[in-house]
Write a protein that holds these residues in place. Sequence first.
Motif, PDB file in Angstrom:
ATOM      1  N   GLN A   1      21.218 -36.859   2.159  1.00 24.98           N
ATOM      2  CA  GLN A   1      21.573 -36.287   0.863  1.00 24.98           C
ATOM      3  C   GLN A   1      21.374 -37.296  -0.269  1.00 24.98           C
ATOM      4  N   ALA A   2      21.827 -38.521  -0.060  1.00 27.52           N
ATOM      5  CA  ALA A   2      21.710 -39.550  -1.097  1.00 27.52           C
ATOM      6  C   ALA A   2      20.251 -39.910  -1.364  1.00 27.52           C
ATOM      7  N   SER A   3      19.441 -40.009  -0.316  1.00 27.73           N
ATOM      8  CA  SER A   3      18.031 -40.355  -0.505  1.00 27.73           C
ATOM      9  C   SER A   3      17.279 -39.242  -1.229  1.00 27.73           C
ATOM     10  N   GLY A   4      17.607 -38.001  -0.910  1.00 26.85           N
ATOM     11  CA  GLY A   4      16.988 -36.885  -1.626  1.00 26.85           C
ATOM     12  C   GLY A   4      17.367 -36.894  -3.097  1.00 26.85           C
ATOM     13  N   GLY A   5      18.613 -37.254  -3.381  1.00 25.02           N
ATOM     14  CA  GLY A   5      19.053 -37.342  -4.771  1.00 25.02           C
ATOM     15  C   GLY A   5      18.327 -38.432  -5.535  1.00 25.02           C
ATOM     16  N   LEU A   6      18.119 -39.588  -4.889  1.00 22.73           N
ATOM     17  CA  LEU A   6      17.389 -40.682  -5.546  1.00 22.73           C
ATOM     18  C   LEU A   6      15.955 -40.288  -5.865  1.00 22.73           C
ATOM     19  N   LEU A   7      15.308 -39.580  -4.929  1.00 23.94           N
ATOM     20  CA  LEU A   7      13.933 -39.139  -5.158  1.00 23.94           C
ATOM     21  C   LEU A   7      13.862 -38.163  -6.318  1.00 23.94           C
ATOM     22  N   LEU A   8      14.795 -37.216  -6.368  1.00 21.22           N
ATOM     23  CA  LEU A   8      14.815 -36.255  -7.471  1.00 21.22           C
ATOM     24  C   LEU A   8      15.107 -36.952  -8.799  1.00 21.22           C
ATOM     25  N   LEU A   9      15.944 -37.989  -8.771  1.00 22.09           N
ATOM     26  CA  LEU A   9      16.271 -38.709 -10.005  1.00 22.09           C
ATOM     27  C   LEU A   9      15.036 -39.394 -10.574  1.00 22.09           C
ATOM     28  N   LEU A  10      14.186 -39.951  -9.716  1.00 21.53           N
ATOM     29  CA  LEU A  10      12.946 -40.579 -10.173  1.00 21.53           C
ATOM     30  C   LEU A  10      12.033 -39.541 -10.845  1.00 21.53           C
ATOM     31  N   VAL A  11      11.954 -38.370 -10.238  1.00 18.98           N
ATOM     32  CA  VAL A  11      11.138 -37.297 -10.817  1.00 18.98           C
ATOM     33  C   VAL A  11      11.710 -36.860 -12.163  1.00 18.98           C
ATOM     34  N   ALA A  12      13.031 -36.756 -12.237  1.00 22.06           N
ATOM     35  CA  ALA A  12      13.675 -36.354 -13.484  1.00 22.06           C
ATOM     36  C   ALA A  12      13.382 -37.355 -14.608  1.00 22.06           C
TER      37      ALA A  12
ATOM     38  N   VAL B   1      10.743 -27.149 -22.420  1.00 16.82           N
ATOM     39  CA  VAL B   1      11.299 -26.786 -21.116  1.00 16.82           C
ATOM     40  C   VAL B   1      11.230 -27.970 -20.153  1.00 16.82           C
ATOM     41  N   THR B   2      10.156 -28.765 -20.269  1.00 11.45           N
ATOM     42  CA  THR B   2      10.000 -29.943 -19.414  1.00 11.45           C
ATOM     43  C   THR B   2      11.148 -30.924 -19.621  1.00 11.45           C
ATOM     44  N   ARG B   3      11.482 -31.164 -20.884  1.00 10.01           N
ATOM     45  CA  ARG B   3      12.579 -32.101 -21.174  1.00 10.01           C
ATOM     46  C   ARG B   3      13.910 -31.549 -20.666  1.00 10.01           C
ATOM     47  N   ILE B   4      14.128 -30.243 -20.889  1.00 10.07           N
ATOM     48  CA  ILE B   4      15.368 -29.627 -20.414  1.00 10.07           C
ATOM     49  C   ILE B   4      15.433 -29.683 -18.889  1.00 10.07           C
ATOM     50  N   ALA B   5      14.285 -29.407 -18.250  1.00  7.40           N
ATOM     51  CA  ALA B   5      14.235 -29.465 -16.790  1.00  7.40           C
ATOM     52  C   ALA B   5      14.544 -30.868 -16.289  1.00  7.40           C
ATOM     53  N   GLY B   6      14.084 -31.877 -17.025  1.00  8.86           N
ATOM     54  CA  GLY B   6      14.373 -33.256 -16.645  1.00  8.86           C
ATOM     55  C   GLY B   6      15.858 -33.543 -16.667  1.00  8.86           C
ATOM     56  N   VAL B   7      16.535 -33.044 -17.706  1.00  9.02           N
ATOM     57  CA  VAL B   7      17.988 -33.240 -17.790  1.00  9.02           C
ATOM     58  C   VAL B   7      18.701 -32.528 -16.641  1.00  9.02           C
ATOM     59  N   LEU B   8      18.305 -31.274 -16.389  1.00 10.78           N
ATOM     60  CA  LEU B   8      18.934 -30.501 -15.313  1.00 10.78           C
ATOM     61  C   LEU B   8      18.677 -31.142 -13.949  1.00 10.78           C
TER      62      LEU B   8
END
Length: 211
Positions: free
Chosen positions: A78-89, A184-191
Amino acid sequence: MSWFDVALFTEVFVTLFVIMDPPGTVPVFLALTSRMTAADRRRAARTAIFVAFGVIVVFAVFGQLLLDHMGISLAALQASGGLLLLLVALELLMGKMDAGETESGGSARNVALVPLATPLLAGPGTIVATMVFVQQGVNAGESPIGHYASIGIAIVAVCICTWAAMRFAGVVHRVLKDSGVTLVTRIAGVLLAAIATQMIANGVIEFVRMA
């Protein structure tokens, strides 16, 4: 139990639908594919769904054995998946995704694999929920055919809903135009950053409970 359990199907479908959130994938999908052609966008949606489905099924069947063999906890996943998504965000927020070379088929496939297919669609939440449903049937000693069929059909149904949301995201793109997609891209990044942070926090909380 018959070959199909309506109650189990409904429970699995609703749970995975909420976690995968097909409507919520539209802004993220638009952000990640904003520079793609319509054909590449359709290809990315198709690839993401097939890969996500494959990952979910593999973890449903072999997930617990794989994690136990490698000594990996669900909290670490779970934590590793969160870190990967954070980099994308962060890339979405800084505009790096907008300038990426996403016109080529290879890049389209890369985006479809990571982060669309995993960890966004087939992420820790989806994987853990599916593994729990499978394990519940094993522990209860229920008919494997009916139990697995109900879970499998529910997974397919959610994947079809998610594919439809991404497949027709192009309509939203035509309505919003390039400037709207940038917003929408910026909003998606925040979400996405919020989702990633929550995933990391849940992983840390689970680590503390295990300690």
